[in-house]
Design a protein around this motif. Structure first.
Motif, PDB file in Angstrom:
ATOM      1  N   TRP A 138      50.359  31.199  63.880  1.00 28.48           N
ATOM      2  CA  TRP A 138      51.377  32.259  64.705  1.00 28.48           C
ATOM      3  C   TRP A 138      50.501  32.844  66.101  1.00 28.48           C
ATOM      4  CZ3 TRP A 138      49.653  36.455  67.425  1.00 28.48           C
ATOM      5  CH2 TRP A 138      50.356  37.620  67.211  1.00 28.48           C
ATOM      6  N   ARG A 139      49.227  32.035  66.151  1.00 30.51           N
ATOM      7  CA  ARG A 139      49.305  32.026  67.153  1.00 30.51           C
ATOM      8  C   ARG A 139      50.208  30.964  68.012  1.00 30.51           C
ATOM      9  NH1 ARG A 139      44.616  34.168  69.232  1.00 30.51           N
ATOM     10  NH2 ARG A 139      42.893  35.157  66.958  1.00 30.51           N
ATOM     11  N   THR A 140      50.057  29.922  68.042  1.00 26.65           N
ATOM     12  CA  THR A 140      51.182  29.154  69.326  1.00 26.65           C
ATOM     13  C   THR A 140      52.458  29.615  68.095  1.00 26.65           C
ATOM     14  OG1 THR A 140      49.236  27.072  67.862  1.00 26.65           O
ATOM     15  CG2 THR A 140      51.514  26.581  68.692  1.00 26.65           C
ATOM     16  N   GLU A 143      52.759  32.741  71.279  1.00 20.21           N
ATOM     17  CA  GLU A 143      52.465  32.064  73.118  1.00 20.21           C
ATOM     18  C   GLU A 143      53.867  32.212  73.606  1.00 20.21           C
ATOM     19  OE1 GLU A 143      49.945  28.504  75.948  1.00 20.21           O
ATOM     20  OE2 GLU A 143      49.921  28.117  73.022  1.00 20.21           O
ATOM     21  N   ARG A 151      48.344  36.275  78.936  1.00 19.81           N
ATOM     22  CA  ARG A 151      47.580  35.291  77.815  1.00 19.81           C
ATOM     23  C   ARG A 151      46.519  35.608  78.223  1.00 19.81           C
ATOM     24  NH1 ARG A 151      52.516  30.718  79.148  1.00 19.81           N
ATOM     25  NH2 ARG A 151      53.848  31.123  77.939  1.00 19.81           N
ATOM     26  N   HIS A 154      44.316  38.150  76.425  1.00 23.58           N
ATOM     27  CA  HIS A 154      43.908  38.039  74.722  1.00 23.58           C
ATOM     28  C   HIS A 154      45.070  38.848  73.773  1.00 23.58           C
ATOM     29  CE1 HIS A 154      40.986  36.515  75.549  1.00 23.58           C
ATOM     30  NE2 HIS A 154      39.888  37.127  76.308  1.00 23.58           N
ATOM     31  N   ARG A 156      48.101  38.341  72.428  1.00 21.61           N
ATOM     32  CA  ARG A 156      47.699  37.968  70.936  1.00 21.61           C
ATOM     33  C   ARG A 156      46.619  38.990  69.617  1.00 21.61           C
ATOM     34  NH1 ARG A 156      48.409  31.408  71.771  1.00 21.61           N
ATOM     35  NH2 ARG A 156      46.659  32.178  73.704  1.00 21.61           N
ATOM     36  N   LEU A 157      45.636  38.709  70.309  1.00 21.12           N
ATOM     37  CA  LEU A 157      44.359  39.361  69.786  1.00 21.12           C
ATOM     38  C   LEU A 157      44.998  40.842  69.872  1.00 21.12           C
ATOM     39  CD1 LEU A 157      41.205  39.185  68.175  1.00 21.12           C
ATOM     40  CD2 LEU A 157      40.576  39.340  70.415  1.00 21.12           C
ATOM     41  N   ILE A 160      46.716  41.226  66.812  1.00 18.61           N
ATOM     42  CA  ILE A 160      46.429  41.445  65.502  1.00 18.61           C
ATOM     43  C   ILE A 160      45.479  42.305  65.147  1.00 18.61           C
ATOM     44  CG2 ILE A 160      44.838  39.353  64.173  1.00 18.61           C
ATOM     45  CD1 ILE A 160      46.079  37.557  65.557  1.00 18.61           C
TER      46      ILE A 160
END
Length: 224
Positions: A138-140, A143, A151, A154, A156-157, A160
């Motif tokens: 999912w992270r990929t 992006e 980016r 963080h 994406r973190l 999440i």
């Protein structure tokens, strides 16, 4: 034997969700499960870490499979020449976990435990645990939709952790007759998190942070 193990696991899920992972003793789990052997938990799981590993192993493979299926759909759209939408990417993060809200076999308790482990200063969920295999994918996938400036912050973190915390909050008041509105709105919010622009102030402060880190590395005689 399997019946006793299942009772112990269910008791642990409920107690960990209600009071927090560190506030529950192994003896309390044994009592809540109605096990006669005072070391039943140790026999089946060895220790607290073993209990947590068993809880994750019970729930994360389902989350993993659901997320991979949604990511397959996202990638199929890309192969067909389309661009992945932020909402599709957000849905692949949110919906597999949100399905646990309606899981009568400890799903809401799992969501609360998952959020606690993930939201610690040092997350206590290993990459080897099921649901993190699909998270790497999912992270990929996420992006390309994230601004390059975001980016390094963080983003994406952030998405999440926000997803886990909000689902845990919802789970604490479960069961609900219908989680569709909540889930759809959470997907909207996570999509916004992933695509939110970086302000000038935030970019400047990030530049200052990165410059300070670079200076610290250059001044360290052990660096390199």
């Amino acid at each position: 034997m399997t019946e006793t193990r299942d009772r112990l696991l269910s008791a642990a899920e409920q107690l960990f969700a209600e009071r927090g992972v560190d506030a529950v003793s192994l003896r309390e789990i044994t009592r809540a499960a109605g096990a006669r052997n005072v070391i039943a938990v140790q026999y089946h799981f060895e220790d607290r870490a073993g209990v947590l590993t068993a809880i994750l192993a019970k729930h994360l493979p389902d989350v993993d499979a659901r997320r991979h299926a949604l990511l397959d759909e996202v990638e199929a759209g890309i192969d067909g020449g389309g661009e992945p939408s932020a909402r599709a990417i957000a849905g692949a993060l949110v919906r597999p976990l949100a399905a646990k809200l309606a899981d009568p076999d400890g799903g809401p308790a799992f969501l609360q435990i998952y959020a606690e482990l993930l939201n610690r200063p040092t997350p206590q969920i290993r990459a080897a645990d099921g649901g993190f295999r699909s998270l790497a994918r999912w992270r990929t996938a996420a992006e390309p939709i994230i601004d390059p400036q975001a980016r390094r912050l963080h983003r994406r973190l952030t998405a999440i952790v926000h997803t886990a915390v909000e689902l845990a909050r919802r789970a604490r008041s479960a069961p609900h007759t219908d989680d569709r509105l909540f889930t759809s709105y959470l997907v909207d919010v996570v999509a916004a998190v992933l695509t939110a622009p970086v302000s000038g102030e935030t970019a400047r402060l990030a530049d200052e942070r990165d410059a300070a880190r670079a200076d610290a590395v250059s001044d360290d005689p052990m660096a390199g």
